[in-house]
Design an enzyme around this catalytic site. Sequence first.
Site, PDB file in Angstrom:
ATOM      1  N   CYS A  15       0.815  -1.140   0.060  1.00 40.52           N
ATOM      2  CA  CYS A  15       0.115   0.028  -0.005  1.00 40.52           C
ATOM      3  C   CYS A  15       0.920   1.290  -0.111  1.00 40.52           C
ATOM      4  CB  CYS A  15      -0.671   0.087   1.329  1.00 40.52           C
ATOM      5  SG  CYS A  15      -1.944  -1.330   1.398  1.00 40.52           S
ATOM      6  N   CYS A  83      -8.547  44.009  23.371  1.00 41.25           N
ATOM      7  CA  CYS A  83      -7.759  42.515  24.079  1.00 41.25           C
ATOM      8  C   CYS A  83      -8.322  41.604  23.014  1.00 41.25           C
ATOM      9  CB  CYS A  83      -8.411  42.245  25.454  1.00 41.25           C
ATOM     10  SG  CYS A  83      -8.056  43.460  26.505  1.00 41.25           S
ATOM     11  N   ASP A 505     -40.938  21.368   3.193  1.00 44.44           N
ATOM     12  CA  ASP A 505     -41.218  19.988   2.598  1.00 44.44           C
ATOM     13  C   ASP A 505     -42.461  19.766   2.965  1.00 44.44           C
ATOM     14  OD1 ASP A 505     -40.576  17.272   1.867  1.00 44.44           O
ATOM     15  OD2 ASP A 505     -40.455  16.964   4.057  1.00 44.44           O
ATOM     16  N   ASP A 704     -37.325  17.434   7.268  1.00 46.39           N
ATOM     17  CA  ASP A 704     -37.244  16.800   8.316  1.00 46.39           C
ATOM     18  C   ASP A 704     -36.613  15.450   7.937  1.00 46.39           C
ATOM     19  OD1 ASP A 704     -39.349  15.754   7.041  1.00 46.39           O
ATOM     20  OD2 ASP A 704     -39.981  14.652   8.630  1.00 46.39           O
ATOM     21  N   ASP A 708     -34.185  15.673   2.580  1.00 45.21           N
ATOM     22  CA  ASP A 708     -34.192  17.145   2.841  1.00 45.21           C
ATOM     23  C   ASP A 708     -32.770  17.880   2.723  1.00 45.21           C
ATOM     24  OD1 ASP A 708     -36.993  17.215   2.198  1.00 45.21           O
ATOM     25  OD2 ASP A 708     -37.341  16.736   4.348  1.00 45.21           O
TER      26      ASP A 708
END
Length: 818
Positions: A15, A83, A505, A704, A708
Amino acid sequence: MKETYVIEGMTCASCAQTVEKAVQKIDGVQVATVNLATEKLSVTAENVTDEQIKQAVTDAGYQVADSTIEQIFIIEGMTCASCAQTVEKATQKIDGVQAASVNLATEKMVARFDLEKVTPATISEAVAAAGYQATVASEAKDETEAVDKKAAHIQEMWFRFLWSAIFAIPLLYIAMGPMVGLPLPTFIHPDHHVVAFAVLQLLLTIPIVYEGRSFYTVGFKALVKGHPNMDSLIAIGTSAAILQGIVMTMLLVTGRVIVHYGHHPDLYFESAGVILTLITLGKYFEAVSKGKTSEAIKKLMGLAPKTARVVRHEKEIELPIEQVQTGDIVIVRPGDKIPVDGVIVSGHSAVDEAMLTGESMPVEKREGDNVIGASINKNGSFRFKATKVGKDTTLSQIIRLVEDAQGSKAPIAKLADKVSGVFVPVVIVLAILSGVAWFFLGQESWVFALSITISVLVIACPCALGLATPTAIMVGTGKGAENGVLIKSGDALEATQKVQTIVFDKTGTITEGKPVVTDIVTYHDYSEEEVLVLAASAETGSEHPLGEAIVERATAQQLSLTDVTDFQAIPGHGIAVTVAGKALLLGNQKLMNERHIELLDAVAMSDQLANDGKTPMFVAAEGQLIGIVAVADTIKENSVAAIDKLHRMGLQVAMITGDNKRTAEAIAKQVGIDRVFSEVLPEDKAQEVKNLQTEGLHVAMVGDGINDAPALAQADIGIAIGSGTDVAIESADIVLMRSDLMDVPTAIELSRATIKNIKENLFWAFAYNVLGIPVAMGILHLFGGPLLNPMIAGAAMSFSSVSVLLNALRLKGFKPKK
């Protein structure tokens, strides 16, 4: 360039060689070596980009690990916006740091950096070099202890003010008394014992300076490092006043200055003492107000119980909640708070989830149901298996979302940040120039010039600028959490008020997402109950949502169903079965026509039901029509009210669905939708949102489901229903915990109210400085007007910060409009 990359997916030496060869093929790569043990790729190259290397590794079948992380640091020692700017700049200068954002109100910094180049320790060292202290939030003490620490700080500031006031009040009386005719004992009266008059003021000033010593240690340290801040202005101004008083006192003691009867020496001890006292009082009010802005976090943290009863080794033991592990069996008794999230394995009860979901009625819970940590068990006992503990619980995730939002910056804050970054050095220059101008050009005394310089230094207030945005965001997001609306960031809070179009939706958002039987129409003397029994019996065991809806209706009415035989599914048409010896057909008009069932006026009724967004199914027994059963996904209780309210707010409302055009338009008509996008495939929802954006509209998407998520991410603002999927919630900018569509207009109202509040804060902070500094420089005095006393300047400076905080706290009274 010389770069190191972490490679994921390598399992053997082969690899490593594959990755090396793939990278070495890139034109410009001189050396590419992989260390399999450390999983690191070292590359030496010219005119080669990171993207080229990452793509070569990906093409070879492996992955370059993303070493960029986001870390929260707790910053100590900050006193003003300058600051915060200093800490940001010090962090951003580090090679490998991609972004750093400091929130003055929460005293936290969010830094995004490459772990291969930067460590948290490196950032802490850079912040320390700038004069502050940075601690990784995960290494810091428990959040509860952090809250206690803030409470201790508030108490410390109060005692500092009290001790300062104990000495400042007599100091002011002694210094100013003779000028306004107040009585003073002879032994310290300047007309009789001027040296005692001066020395006593010096002695009263010393403890005030000691109580306010942090102004000097922090202020001068920042000045020396080249990053002057608010404390630097206070330290320079009051030090000048005190030094002038000490010099004058020494001259009086040595007799080099003689004050004639009726005249008073020019001492500025009372100015320095009162300024330090007033500013300490302002810091106290500021600390109290900051504490109030984070009350939402405190309330959420207070919801969680401290202990849990757990079964370990077949014994019931009580453990601190931090020691509960995933898989533990937890025992809950009546009245207990549920310690962590889990699934009930035995018992049943009613659980009050109002603090998390807003649902006012207790929810019945049985075996297999989920329970949420911090909700309250009512009347039963049960055992549940812990599925989410510690930072993974719903409550912890909500707290994290609110904290992230409160720690983030809205784009509107950039203006204040830019001004604050250069404000203090500009003020110091203006103070010196104004003093020099009055002394040389105005021919005034050095005492007069010093008074002008001190007034300019003291009245300048970058604190108000720095607090204007974060305090409003803290209160706004906290108020959202109280109302079940989780706003994830300052960006989302600001962008929400710009929304022009809301896209909903349909399924599970406007509608319940679950079909139910809405109508049963009967023919040939059959009753509704008889038709329902036959239809439900035929659909027993059906996995089709419409069939399940019919069975659920019969079950709810506690009807006895009959076994069926000769079941035959007819694709695209319906089913044919035998129920109680009767040949029954259940399906659409095509099925009835094919089987030569006479429909009479039922076709008109069927069309009417379909036009109302319902799905009609014909039921025939023994070759005769006996009824129509209509099933529909019903509209949520508040959908109509929510959409009506959005219209009243001037917003356009659209709906997006995969349903056919007729059904979609029927639903849209019922709830008052302006635009309908029907027959939209899940993968095309994001494109429809993008099309709206190309029309120049700011779009919010409410959904939901998993399908979506792309549209939620594409929209300017994604709003997820809290009962929806984790993917949708992660993709959204706002989460509605109560799954109530009325919270959509609430989120927009809250955004508008918060941004309005921020603009008010910024206006007053800018106006204060634009008007206050010229007055302190003596502009009015040029035209015969009054001169600003340094003590009044100190009081005004403190008031400006407190007024901004108080204005932000007005948001705590926010209530959604009806």
